[in-house]
Each structure stands twice: as structure tokens, then as C-alpha cells.
Design a protein around this motif. Structure first.
Motif, mmCIF file in Angstrom:
data_model
loop_
_atom_site.group_PDB
_atom_site.id
_atom_site.type_symbol
_atom_site.label_atom_id
_atom_site.label_comp_id
_atom_site.label_asym_id
_atom_site.label_seq_id
_atom_site.Cartn_x
_atom_site.Cartn_y
_atom_site.Cartn_z
ATOM 1 N N PRO A 79 31.579 40.635 28.818
ATOM 2 C CA PRO A 79 31.150 39.295 28.419
ATOM 3 C C PRO A 79 29.734 39.009 28.915
ATOM 4 O O PRO A 79 29.279 39.577 29.913
ATOM 5 C CB PRO A 79 32.168 38.382 29.102
ATOM 6 N N SER A 80 29.044 38.130 28.195
ATOM 7 C CA SER A 80 27.692 37.724 28.573
ATOM 8 C C SER A 80 27.673 36.253 28.925
ATOM 9 O O SER A 80 28.274 35.438 28.238
ATOM 10 C CB SER A 80 26.711 37.993 27.427
ATOM 11 N N ASP A 81 26.967 35.909 29.992
ATOM 12 C CA ASP A 81 26.778 34.512 30.368
ATOM 13 C C ASP A 81 25.608 33.873 29.620
ATOM 14 O O ASP A 81 25.365 32.674 29.772
ATOM 15 C CB ASP A 81 26.519 34.401 31.874
ATOM 16 N N TYR A 82 24.884 34.663 28.823
ATOM 17 C CA TYR A 82 23.638 34.180 28.234
ATOM 18 C C TYR A 82 23.699 34.030 26.715
ATOM 19 O O TYR A 82 22.773 33.484 26.123
ATOM 20 C CB TYR A 82 22.491 35.114 28.634
ATOM 21 N N SER A 83 24.755 34.508 26.088
ATOM 22 C CA SER A 83 24.914 34.346 24.646
ATOM 23 C C SER A 83 26.380 34.527 24.290
ATOM 24 O O SER A 83 27.186 34.998 25.104
ATOM 25 C CB SER A 83 24.056 35.367 23.882
ATOM 26 N N GLU A 84 26.719 34.139 23.065
ATOM 27 C CA GLU A 84 28.092 34.332 22.605
ATOM 28 C C GLU A 84 28.384 35.801 22.349
ATOM 29 O O GLU A 84 29.534 36.228 22.353
ATOM 30 C CB GLU A 84 28.323 33.512 21.325
ATOM 31 N N GLU A 85 27.337 36.576 22.103
ATOM 32 C CA GLU A 85 27.497 38.006 21.876
ATOM 33 C C GLU A 85 27.781 38.708 23.188
ATOM 34 O O GLU A 85 27.059 38.533 24.162
ATOM 35 C CB GLU A 85 26.196 38.579 21.303
ATOM 36 N N PRO A 86 28.830 39.533 23.253
ATOM 37 C CA PRO A 86 29.079 40.278 24.489
ATOM 38 C C PRO A 86 28.077 41.419 24.655
ATOM 39 O O PRO A 86 27.373 41.791 23.707
ATOM 40 C CB PRO A 86 30.497 40.818 24.278
#
Length: 248
Positions: free
Chosen positions: A155-162
Motif C-alpha cells: 500500500p502507498s500513503d501517497y496515492s490510491e495506487e499501491p
């Protein structure tokens, strides 16, 4: 905004960059993992360079921003080669500014370029993160998936894209580690690090400070600052660090 300029690296990758002419040493901004040259810190330094008449270079690694290529095909070595190629556009000494992964890239550039580097500013620098943070943080199932499927999804904290982490990213990164062998930095170094950074915690900055050798290496910890390090106060600190090293 005008279109960026492009160069083709010796490895055949087409890289987007923006070069501002001015007084040297030229300041080169190396961005982070999955970021681009339109980020807050890069644009802030662009405005600073225009205001002060300084030479400034920002660029996108292959698979990032406006450069060609697929992100999933890339590796630390590829992005180091991209950075080295764009630095070849400049004559004379360089002042490297590296954010997160760009801090690692900057250290690789410094190790190769030696006396050409006039100074280095690391912002939440993340040397060896593919090994120590990613691989070191994977559980057994994630390691097995990486070996079997060639990738693992985070998961990414900066975008919806993982984040999709590839086996090549991990394995090629092991050829680029800088904290396992002596790291001599014979020029002024300023490391800026937020205490609330959960992506690259202060322990990484302390390890780099302890590991590197050189005549003038300093670490500044900023209480409460996170990994973005992009509040007005943090941006001013970056600017001041660059100005200090240029004045030397």
C-alpha cells in the motif's frame, strides 16, 4: 508551462529535464521513488534558483513523470544511470540535493564523481532502502511471492495506487548499496530529517551519519516533520542548507 527538454542516455532511455542557466556550482535535484520533477521541493528550488540567478537542474528518472519507460521496468541502477546522464549536461562542480531515494542516488553520484561534487544536501535520504526497508520488512509470504511471481504489492500513503515492488528492483539494488562499504564524502554534507517520518525514520539518518566519513557532515533533526518535508519552514531549511554549501 513550456515542454521539458529531453536527452537519450547512453543506455537508450529518453529522459525529461528542465535546466535553468545561472551561476555555478549547478544545483541538481534528485527526486524520490515514484515522484517527479514537478514536486513541491523541486519547484521551490526552481523558484529559488530563478530568484538568485543560480544554475539548477531537475529531471524525471525513466518511468517517472514525463520521461519514457515503464516504472516497473526500473531499478536503482537504471535511475542512477539516468541521473549521471543528465549531470553530463553540466560543466563544472555540482551541488547535489537528494530527496528520499534521491538521497541514495546522490550518494551513488558522489561516489563516482568524486572531486566534481561541491556538496550534498540529503532530505530524508534513504540509502539502501530496497534491502533494509523493503526486503528487510517483508514477511515470509511476501518474500515467497516476490520469488515466485516476480513482484509484491504494497500500500502507498501517497496515492490510491499501491506500490508494486519487483524482484529486479530488490536484486539489482543489492549491487548499489552504499552502507556496507566505506563511504568517504570529502565535501560538505547536510542531512535534513523529520522526527515524524515513518517511511524513512530518523534511525536511517543516524546510521548514514555514523557510517559516512568526511570533514564536514552534519545532521539536522526537525521535530514533528514528516517524510514530505515540505512545510514552508522545511522548504526554507532546504534553501538555507543549499545556500550555506554554495557559500563555501
Amino acid at each position: 508551462m513550456t515542454e521539458p527538454s529531453f536527452l537519450v542516455t547512453p543506455e537508450g532511455r529518453r529522459i525529461a529535464y528542465r535546466l535553468t542557466d545561472g551561476e555555478g556550482p549547478a544545483v541538481v535535484f534528485c527526486g524520490g521513488f515514484k515522484s517527479d520533477m514537478e514536486g513541491t521541493k523541486a519547484l521551490h528550488l526552481q523558484a529559488w534558483a530563478e530568484r538568485t540567478g543560480r544554475a539548477f537542474l531537475r529531471f524525471d528518472y525513466s518511468g517517472h513523470g514525463q520521461s519514457e519507460g515503464a516504472f516497473l521496468d526500473g531499478s536503482i541502477g537504471d535511475w542512477f544511470e539516468d541521473a549521471r546522464a543528465v549531470c553530463g549536461l553540466l560543466a563544472g562542480p555540482l551541488l547535489l540535493v537528494g530527496s528520499s531515494m534521491g538521497g541514495w542516488i546522490s550518494l551513488l553520484l558522489a561516489r563516482e564523481m568524486g572531486a566534481r561534487v561541491a556538496g550534498l544536501v540529503g532530505i530524508a535520504a534513504a540509502p539502501d532502502f530496497t534491502e533494509d526497508s523493503m526486503w528487510g520488512g517483508f514477511n515470509a509470504a511476501q518474500r515467497e511471492a516476490l520469488q515466485r511471481a516476480g513482484q509484491v504489492i504494497l500500500p502507498s500513503d501517497y496515492s490510491e495506487e499501491p506500490y508494486i515492488i519487483t524482484r529486479r528492483l530488490i536484486e539489482e539494488g543489492r549491487r548499489r548499496l552504499v552502507l556496507r562499504d566505506p563511504l568517504e564524502l570529502g565535501f560538505p554534507v547536510r542531512l535534513l530529517q523529520g522526527t515524524a517520518d515513518v517511511d524513512v525514520p530518523p534511525s536511517v539518518a543516524l546510521r548514514l551519519l555514523d557510517h559516512a566519513t568526511g570533514p564536514d557532515i552534519r545532521l539536522t533533526l526537525v521535530k514533528g516533520a514528516d517524510h514530505r518535508f515540505s512545510t514552508p519552514e522545511c522548504l526554507r531549511m532546504i534553501e538555507q542548507a543549499v545556500e550555506e554549501l554554495l557559500a563555501r
